[in-house]
Scaffold this active site. Structure first.
Site, PDB file in Angstrom:
ATOM      1  N   LYS A   1     -10.328  -1.160  10.543  1.00  0.00           N
ATOM      2  CA  LYS A   1     -10.469  -2.387   9.747  1.00  0.00           C
ATOM      3  C   LYS A   1     -10.783  -3.575  10.653  1.00  0.00           C
ATOM      4  CE  LYS A   1      -7.345  -0.564   6.269  1.00  0.00           C
ATOM      5  NZ  LYS A   1      -8.110  -0.151   5.084  1.00  0.00           N
TER       6      LYS A   1
ATOM      7  N   HIS B   1       0.870  -1.178   0.000  1.00  0.00           N
ATOM      8  CA  HIS B   1       0.000   0.000   0.000  1.00  0.00           C
ATOM      9  C   HIS B   1       0.910   1.234   0.000  1.00  0.00           C
ATOM     10  CE1 HIS B   1      -2.734   2.950   1.913  1.00  0.00           C
ATOM     11  NE2 HIS B   1      -3.749   2.143   1.629  1.00  0.00           N
TER      12      HIS B   1
ATOM     13  N   CYS C   1      -4.789   2.305  -3.616  1.00  0.00           N
ATOM     14  CA  CYS C   1      -3.591   2.888  -2.975  1.00  0.00           C
ATOM     15  C   CYS C   1      -2.379   1.994  -3.212  1.00  0.00           C
ATOM     16  CB  CYS C   1      -3.797   3.103  -1.481  1.00  0.00           C
ATOM     17  SG  CYS C   1      -5.022   4.325  -1.107  1.00  0.00           S
TER      18      CYS C   1
ATOM     19  N   ASP D   1       3.116  -4.700   8.074  1.00  0.00           N
ATOM     20  CA  ASP D   1       1.910  -3.895   7.906  1.00  0.00           C
ATOM     21  C   ASP D   1       0.735  -4.866   8.043  1.00  0.00           C
ATOM     22  OD1 ASP D   1      -0.351  -2.695   6.942  1.00  0.00           O
ATOM     23  OD2 ASP D   1       0.593  -1.794   5.190  1.00  0.00           O
TER      24      ASP D   1
ATOM     25  N   GLN E   1      -4.501  -5.340   6.891  1.00  0.00           N
ATOM     26  CA  GLN E   1      -5.523  -6.256   6.363  1.00  0.00           C
ATOM     27  C   GLN E   1      -5.582  -7.572   7.126  1.00  0.00           C
ATOM     28  OE1 GLN E   1      -7.808  -5.574   4.174  1.00  0.00           O
ATOM     29  NE2 GLN E   1      -6.998  -3.534   3.750  1.00  0.00           N
TER      30      GLN E   1
END
Ligand code: PLP
Length: 408
Positions: free
Chosen positions: A228, A125, A366, A202, A205
């Site tokens: 999220k 991203h 993104c 990261d 998600q």
């Protein structure tokens, strides 16, 4: 609170927003990778904080402030348990994944020299690209990119050949927001540690779709956004191993992050407050605690299996449509999948789906460098959550079929 046996229809009752029509069709929300919907219990917790406990934290000795501070700090413990950190000192509040990554790029840059290498991947991203790119400009670091295989997985052989004693940091997404690809992140951490590099994950998600155990992953840092994970926007978590965080300089200066201040010199607070300048997002943190409590009332494996069955059904149905190509076909994915429709713009497909009440995301997600790598202008992305049903996935396929017929 929900009971622990899995029933998607019961789960849906906790999300009032799902019960509405859009363009005279029942809403089908398949844009969960962008943000998840919010359970009533989370909304109630935020409202209760504002209605009964609102005060600033860590500052006063009056009753409301003590109550707000207690509720706020209790969530640090909740998050610690949720990701299996060793200590609450390792849980830093941020505004979200983007801020967590910027914080890390900023403070870690103090230990970098010209020619030091940072590795990211083609699946990142923008939030995990641009902060490092800025260090190329300011610190002369060299940014290396792990390429994709023909199947759109990360090329692990190429990753191994990029790693060297020059590698100081590897920062890679746990699950791709654009394609849903799950990276073999634990193995990637192990390989980075062999050359003495630090590993940032990261997890934006991943937290909503997987059980995350930072000690098992052995990552040095893990960042994610609360929104999220069924919680409010504007709050997130940076996990870091305690000894690493202790060795780092603070990022922003201000209240909370200091021990003493004089015009000559300031001394800094201990972890985790050293990285938390200013009034934090108190209601957001309380909402995050309520969202995790909500989630913990279910058997996580049931939720994972349910989402996986929706993904498997959808990928199979899409792959049977000749005009459609699914990215990362047959790969190990979670939460989301992306596809292209031959000869059609992804935004047109998304708009036509919206006309039937179906919310999906179209565009570059993104991840413009990834789109360049895939040689496409964008994709249509479908992303599932615990509250989506098989009927919704079927209706999505049916609606797409109608659209393709119409566009012929
Ligand atoms: N990283 C990934 C993998 C994401 O999916 C996202 C959001 O979509 C981000 C980073 C940025 O998250 P936020 O905008 O919440 O900071």
């Amino acid at each position: 609170m929900p009971n622990s046996s899995f029933c998607v229809y019961q789960i849906r009752q906790h999300f009032p927003i799902l019960n509405q029509t859009i363009n005279e069709h029942p809403l089908i929300y398949l844009d969960n990778a962008a943000t998840t919907q919010k359970p009533q219990a989370m909304v109630d917790a935020v409202a209760a904080y504002y209605l009964h406990d609102n005060a600033n934290v860590h500052r006063a000795s009056h009753h409301l402030s003590l109550r707000a501070t207690g509720a706020f700090e209790a969530v640090r413990e909740t998050v610690k348990t949720f990701i299996n950190a060793e200590s609450i000192k390792e849980i830093i509040w941020t505004k979200g994944t983007t801020e967590g990554l910027n914080l890390l790029a900023n403070v870690l840059s103090k230990g970098l020299q010209t020619g030091d290498e940072v590795i990211i991947s083609a699946l990142e991203h923008h939030a995990n690209i641009v902060p490092w790119q800025m260090l190329v400009e300011s610190h002369g670091i060299v940014l290396k990119i792990i390429p994709l295989t023909a199947q759109h997985d990360l090329d692990l052989e190429a990753y191994q050949s990029l790693l060297s004693e020059k590698t100081k940091i590897v920062s890679v997404t746990h699950i791709s927001n654009a394609l849903g690809v799950i990276n073999p992140i634990k193995e990637m951490v192990r390989l980075a540690h062999q050359v003495g590099a630090q590993f940032i994950i990261d997890g934006a998600q991943a937290v909503g779709h997987q059980t995350v155990d930072v000690q098992d992953l052995d990552c040095d840092y893990y960042v994610f956004s609360a929104h999220k994970l069924f919680a409010p926007t504007g709050v997130g978590v940076l996990y870091g191993k305690q000894h690493l965080l202790e060795a780092l300089p603070p990022w922003q200066g201000g209240g909370e992050m200091i021990k003493t201040v004089s015009f000559e010199k300031s001394t800094f607070n201990q972890l985790p407050f050293k990285f938390e300048a200013g009034t934090p997002n108190i209601s957001g943190v309380i909402g995050l605690g309520a969202a995790i409590d909500f989630l913990r009332a279910f058997n996580r494996q049931d939720l994972i299996d349910h989402e996986q069955s929706l993904l498997t059904y959808t990928e199979k149905a899409l792959s049977e449509i000749p005009a459609i190509s699914v990215f990362n076909p047959g790969g190990i994915k979670s939460g989301a999948l992306s596809f292209a429709v031959q000869g059609e713009h992804p935004s047109d497909i998304a708009m036509l789906l919206d006309a039937q009440g179906i919310a999906v995301r179209s565009g570059a997600h993104c991840a413009m460098p990834l789109m360049a790598e895939l040689n496409c202008i964008g994709t249509v992305r479908v992303s599932f959550s615990m509250y989506n049903t098989l009927e919704e996935a079927e209706r999505f396929i049916e609606a797409l079929g109608k659209i393709l017929e119409m566009l012929k």
